[in-house]
Design an enzyme around this catalytic site. Structure first.
Site, mmCIF file in Angstrom:
data_model
loop_
_atom_site.group_PDB
_atom_site.id
_atom_site.type_symbol
_atom_site.label_atom_id
_atom_site.label_comp_id
_atom_site.label_asym_id
_atom_site.label_seq_id
_atom_site.Cartn_x
_atom_site.Cartn_y
_atom_site.Cartn_z
ATOM 1 N N HIS A 139 0.821 -11.240 -40.823
ATOM 2 C CA HIS A 139 -0.824 -10.374 -40.690
ATOM 3 C C HIS A 139 -1.513 -10.431 -40.202
ATOM 4 O O HIS A 139 -2.981 -9.890 -40.828
ATOM 5 C CB HIS A 139 0.246 -9.299 -41.678
ATOM 6 C CG HIS A 139 1.348 -8.897 -42.887
ATOM 7 N ND1 HIS A 139 1.739 -9.092 -42.875
ATOM 8 C CD2 HIS A 139 1.550 -7.597 -42.465
ATOM 9 C CE1 HIS A 139 3.087 -8.953 -43.160
ATOM 10 N NE2 HIS A 139 2.353 -7.305 -43.213
ATOM 11 N N ASN A 188 2.493 3.838 -43.946
ATOM 12 C CA ASN A 188 1.512 2.848 -43.031
ATOM 13 C C ASN A 188 1.526 3.863 -41.910
ATOM 14 O O ASN A 188 2.987 5.697 -42.014
ATOM 15 C CB ASN A 188 1.811 0.895 -42.906
ATOM 16 C CG ASN A 188 1.358 0.318 -42.298
ATOM 17 O OD1 ASN A 188 -0.257 1.661 -42.093
ATOM 18 N ND2 ASN A 188 1.249 -0.171 -41.350
ATOM 19 N N TYR A 209 -8.843 -0.858 -35.199
ATOM 20 C CA TYR A 209 -8.178 -1.539 -35.546
ATOM 21 C C TYR A 209 -6.849 -1.351 -35.033
ATOM 22 O O TYR A 209 -5.855 -1.484 -34.171
ATOM 23 C CB TYR A 209 -7.398 -2.598 -36.891
ATOM 24 C CG TYR A 209 -6.319 -2.898 -36.526
ATOM 25 C CD1 TYR A 209 -6.213 -3.809 -36.978
ATOM 26 C CD2 TYR A 209 -5.246 -2.512 -37.753
ATOM 27 C CE1 TYR A 209 -4.003 -4.710 -36.945
ATOM 28 C CE2 TYR A 209 -3.904 -2.871 -38.435
ATOM 29 C CZ TYR A 209 -4.222 -3.502 -37.666
ATOM 30 O OH TYR A 209 -2.190 -4.507 -37.750
ATOM 31 N N GLU A 250 4.379 5.310 -41.022
ATOM 32 C CA GLU A 250 6.373 4.559 -41.128
ATOM 33 C C GLU A 250 6.408 4.784 -42.593
ATOM 34 O O GLU A 250 5.359 4.032 -43.354
ATOM 35 C CB GLU A 250 5.745 2.937 -40.927
ATOM 36 C CG GLU A 250 5.132 2.911 -39.218
ATOM 37 C CD GLU A 250 4.927 1.444 -38.938
ATOM 38 O OE1 GLU A 250 4.468 1.028 -37.471
ATOM 39 O OE2 GLU A 250 4.188 0.631 -39.791
ATOM 40 N N ARG A 273 7.046 1.907 -48.690
ATOM 41 C CA ARG A 273 5.599 1.787 -49.034
ATOM 42 C C ARG A 273 5.310 3.138 -47.962
ATOM 43 O O ARG A 273 6.420 2.776 -46.654
ATOM 44 C CB ARG A 273 4.328 1.044 -48.718
ATOM 45 C CG ARG A 273 4.218 0.079 -47.519
ATOM 46 C CD ARG A 273 3.728 -1.360 -47.871
ATOM 47 N NE ARG A 273 2.173 -0.884 -47.443
ATOM 48 C CZ ARG A 273 1.963 -0.433 -46.431
ATOM 49 N NH1 ARG A 273 2.590 -0.959 -45.069
ATOM 50 N NH2 ARG A 273 0.542 -1.125 -46.416
ATOM 51 N N TYR A 296 -6.868 0.461 -47.452
ATOM 52 C CA TYR A 296 -5.688 -0.649 -47.341
ATOM 53 C C TYR A 296 -5.761 -1.064 -49.420
ATOM 54 O O TYR A 296 -6.408 -1.077 -50.053
ATOM 55 C CB TYR A 296 -5.908 -1.717 -47.465
ATOM 56 C CG TYR A 296 -5.342 -1.632 -45.207
ATOM 57 C CD1 TYR A 296 -3.640 -1.499 -45.405
ATOM 58 C CD2 TYR A 296 -6.481 -1.857 -45.375
ATOM 59 C CE1 TYR A 296 -3.989 -1.596 -43.951
ATOM 60 C CE2 TYR A 296 -6.245 -2.349 -43.188
ATOM 61 C CZ TYR A 296 -4.896 -2.120 -43.374
ATOM 62 O OH TYR A 296 -4.488 -1.862 -41.778
#
Lengths: 193, 358, 316
Positions: B198, B230, B321, B270, B228, B38
């Site tokens: 989040h 993802n 996750y 994404e 950004r 991340y």
């Protein structure tokens, strides 16, 4: 299980009166009252005693409380009373809630509909850790959940009770536990007693 | 780029969705390096980028018609996938204006917008040729559209859209059109602030990623959108991987074998952009989802090798996750033979201009 | 709708009171301007003979207007700054460079009632608020503290205002702030914009009465984004010395001389441009460095941060 890594999980702290000029309303879930708790509340609210109203919900008839006392039988009755409060709430008012999470969040969401901002509401957890669980699949809620896996009251699926919490729904998220491999359900444990 | 739509392809049932060679080459591959972690990987959303998918404010591709149809199907089954809290009306019009203006400017063959004025109360005409829509309406008057303005325009766009209201130095998820999400529930999350929403993401909170991202977004300026990437993975080219429908798609995760992984396992990327909205001061958060099977992806040799390296070094918490744990071994086994260990150039571009024929 | 500067042309200037000048600006190319929200401001680059000012002014045009921006500039007494320039030099036909609108004082959309208190020229953001509320139907009240002679000055922009009160400095006409704040319903948001003394008094009175801080808003005007006092940066690896001007960022100055400086977000968040400081004291404006790193003084984010010292030596 009151603390969690998941930051949507609310953190509760001991109630203390904020000495604002507005009205102060304390609502206590009576059947969660432990010995000495009411005395502690009376001390904590002494500074605003003149502007304090206390609602005792489902409390023993003998229970005492600080301020002007009103007795109510159920959380539904308290919720209706909140929504119809005379002249509504003022911007300097404060609402204090003490009880289980389903109790507090039922009233907090009703107070929100009555115009109160979340910054005017304080909460202290007391009593059982039982949860209200919202099913992500059928969107029904299941009350009084004390186990890590619960059977949904709406669709009967076995739901894994997560720590992710919605303040708007006053509920934790429940997700089908054996969707990937039907029947693969972990041991049910009573973790929210 | 000329657009040839594939109106018949599906994202459910027989899953006939496929990418053309051109669509593969423009894919926004998310890994510039051989390892993933991340970060606040935010950059200005300018009209350029490592592949063509980055180059327009709101991207439309060959899947446009089929995606709009899939969204309509999902909404028919569950209208709650579109939620707008009552104080978001100004932001709804902001979104409609931003999308209509940009689509009409970037895709004049497909869309047109005619205005008799810019302010609320002006007559506007919107034409969407791929979907066969001609709509006359009054900007600012919701009664002149078939549904509220946010739902109206996002039914005609690819990707999910959320709108965040800014108040109390925080962002609140107060509106959304969410039908192609990576396993989060709008009906549960609507109204949450940035940190709550989040909440379930592991590792990033401890690293302070969300605090920094929030501070940055609160200062986001009109006219200077950012973007950004993802990513996650999906089994089958399925847009609706919501928790609501998890009982339908969850079993697919247990169906992956080394033999079928190439066609079944999809990388789901994404392209997230963030826009300050002019009238409401809210932030629009479009989440444009791109799907590609690992078989298609591996036709770009750099991407196939890099995906193997990223997945084989992924922290287990992240794999869990993202829901990859069950099928990660089969996926890695499928990808492993592609990796010859050669050093790969940094960056996400395909580094080729044409695919080798199949 | 992507961009950061606007070329504007002055369409009209109009003195609406002895020290108040109304300025109407349009896009120099005749096209539509970016729409803006209630409470938005633009930063104008005012090019004087000897120096340049960058002043922020609230837009008073109705939110969403794209044919023109309107501002009202009060001449600051004894000032030789931007306001004097607007009053003495600016004329129709002049061209100006402006920032895109930005907004640090937007109305709260969740409010059940908007309570506005203006002092003097601090009324300007509320002129656009009133237009917004008139369109949305939001409940609102505006309390204006001004000179008695100026109670009618802003009337053209307040015709759609709901509840409106004026106050001035005479017995029986002063605003009783505590009394006003005491009787407000839950769901009210309070906004104040005026001289610092009025802002402070209102904020203090609200706190004393028990208003949640989340419901009290004050305009913070003209927050600098990247400009400031000029300083010198020496790039030790490339051996280049660069003067960082008052209206450019350190990063922009480094880029101007052609030195390689990695960057990504240009807003102090991503951490990509973090650079070692070998000499000098940074003035940190980023969101990235932690408290310890700031105090250490060995790192800087050139995209937003500047220098407290007159010179910085960077490891670039």
């Amino acid at each position: 299980m009151m603390q969690s890594q998941i930051v949507s999980r609310p953190r509760y702290r001991d109630l203390a009166a904020e000495d604002t000029a507005g009205a102060h309303l304390l609502i206590v879930e009576g059947d969660t009252l432990a010995a000495g708790q009411m005395a502690a509340l009376a001390t904590a609210f002494a500074v605003v005693a003149e502007r304090l109203q206390t609602w005792l919900v489902s409390a023993p008839a003998t229970a005492l409380a600080p301020g002007r006392v009103r007795r109510l039988h159920t959380v539904e009755e308290a919720r209706t009373a909140l929504e119809h409060i005379e002249d509504g709430f003022g911007i300097a008012d404060r609402l204090y809630l003490q009880g289980t999470e389903p109790f507090m969040w039922s009233l907090a969401t009703a107070a929100g509909r009555a115009g109160l901002s979340p910054t005017q509401i304080r909460m202290q957890h007391a009593g059982s850790l039982k949860r209200r669980v919202w099913c992500t699949h059928c969107h029904q809620t299941t009350e009084n959940v004390t186990t890590n896996i619960a059977t949904c009251a709406g669709c009967a699926r076995a739901l894994l009770v997560r720590d992710h919490f919605s303040r708007r729904l006053g509920a934790f998220m429940g997700v089908m536990v054996d969707a990937e491999v039907p029947g693969e359900v972990p041991q049910r444990e009573e973790v929210f007693r | 780029m000329s657009l040839v739509f594939k109106p018949e392809e599906t994202f459910r049932g027989d899953y006939s969705y496929r990418n053309s060679d051109a669509a593969i080459l423009r894919f926004p591959f998310p890994f510039p390096e051989d390892r993933y972690m991340y970060s606040v990987n935010i950059e200005p959303h300018v009209r350029s980028g490592p592949t063509d998918a980055f180059c327009r404010p709101f991207d439309i591709d060959e899947h446009y018609i089929a995606e709009c149809r899939d969204r309509a199907l999902t909404l028919e089954l569950d209208p709650g996938r579109c939620q707008v809290l009552p104080h978001m009306m100004a932001a709804q019009w902001d979104t409609l204006e931003l999308l209509m203006e940009n689509l009409a400017a970037d895709y004049p063959e497909q869309f047109s917008l005619t205005k008799e004025g810019d302010v609320f109360g002006s007559r506007w005409t919107w034409i969407n040729r791929p979907l066969g829509i001609e709509q006359h309406f009054i900007f600012g008057d919701p009664d002149t559209l078939p549904c509220e303005p946010f739902e109206y325009i996002t039914r005609q766009a690819q990707g999910d859209f959320a709108i965040c209201d800014q108040r109390e130095d925080n962002l609140y998820l107060d509106a959304g059109m969410i039908t192609s999400q990576a396993d989060w529930s709008l009906a549960f999350n609507v109204g949450m602030n940035f940190m709550e929403w989040h909440g379930p993401v592991p590792l990033a909170h401890q690293a302070g990623v969300f605090e920094r991202a929030l501070k940055y977004l609160l200062m986001l300026r009109l006219g200077q959108p950012v973007r950004r990437l993802n990513w996650t993975m999906s089994i089958n080219p399925r847009l609706d991987t919501s928790p609501e429908s998890y009982p339908e798609w969850g079993p697919d995760r247990a169906s992956v074998t080394v033999e079928n992984a190439g066609g079944k396992v999809h990388l789901r990327v994404e392209l997230q952009t963030l826009w300050r909205l002019p009238r409401s001061n809210a932030i629009l958060f479009p989440i444009r989802c791109f799907l590609i099977s690992i078989e298609e992806l591996a036709r770009v040799p750099k991407w196939g090798k890099r995906l193997y390296r990223v997945l084989s070094s992924l922290p287990p918490e992240l794999a869990e996750y993202k829901g990859l744990t069950r099928y990660l071994p089969a996926t890695l086994a499928w990808l492993a033979p592609l990796d010859d260990g050669a050093q790969l150039a940094t960056g996400i571009g395909p580094d080729i201009t044409e695919l080798a024929p199949l | 709708m992507i961009g950061d500067t606007l070329e504007l042309i002055v369409v009209a200037v109009d003195d609406i009171a002895s020290s108040l000048r109304h300025v109407r600006l349009a896009a120099a190319d005749g096209g539509p301007l970016p729409p803006a929200a209630a409470g938005a401001n633009i930063q104008l680059r005012l090019q004087g003979a000897a120096r340049t000012w960058r002043n922020a002014y609230s837009l008073i045009s109705p939110p969403g207007r794209r044919d023109a921006y309107e501002i009202i500039v009060r001449r600051v007494p004894e000032s030789r700054g931007g306001s004097a320039f607007v009053h003495e030099v600016l004329k129709p036909g002049d061209r100006l460079v402006a920032s895109w609108p930005s907004n640090l004082f937007a109305p709260q959309r969740t409010a059940r009632h908007h309570l506005m208190i203006a002092g003097g020229i601090g009324i300007t953001p509320f002129l656009s608020y009133v237009a917004d509320f008139a369109h949305s139907g939001a409940s609102h009240a505006l309390h204006v503290c001004c000179r008695e002679s100026e109670t009618g000055t802003f009337a053209p922009w307040l015709q759609a205002c709901g509840e409106l009160h004026h106050y001035w400095d005479a017995d029986g006409h002063r605003l009783d702030i505590p009394a006003l704040l005491a009787r407000q319903p839950a769901g009210t948001h309070l906004y104040v914009c005026g001289p610092a003394a009025l802002n402070d008094e209102v904020i203090q009175a609200a706190a004393n009465a028990g208003w949640p801080a989340s419901h009290v808003h004050c305009e913070h005007f003209g927050a600098a984004l990247s400009g400031g006092t000029p300083f010198t940066a020496f790039l030790s690896r490339s051996g280049i010395e660069v003067e960082v001007g008052e209206s450019e960022s350190l990063l922009e100055a480094i880029e101007r001389v052609g030195a390689a400086a990695p960057c990504l977000c240009r807003g102090g968040a991503c951490g990509v441009c973090v650079t070692r400081v070998l000499e000098g004291e940074p003035e940190h404006r980023d969101h990235y460095l932690g408290a310890a790193e700031r105090e250490g003084g060995e790192l800087i984010m050139p995209c937003v941060s500047r220098a407290r010292s007159t010179r910085l030596v960077l490891d670039l």
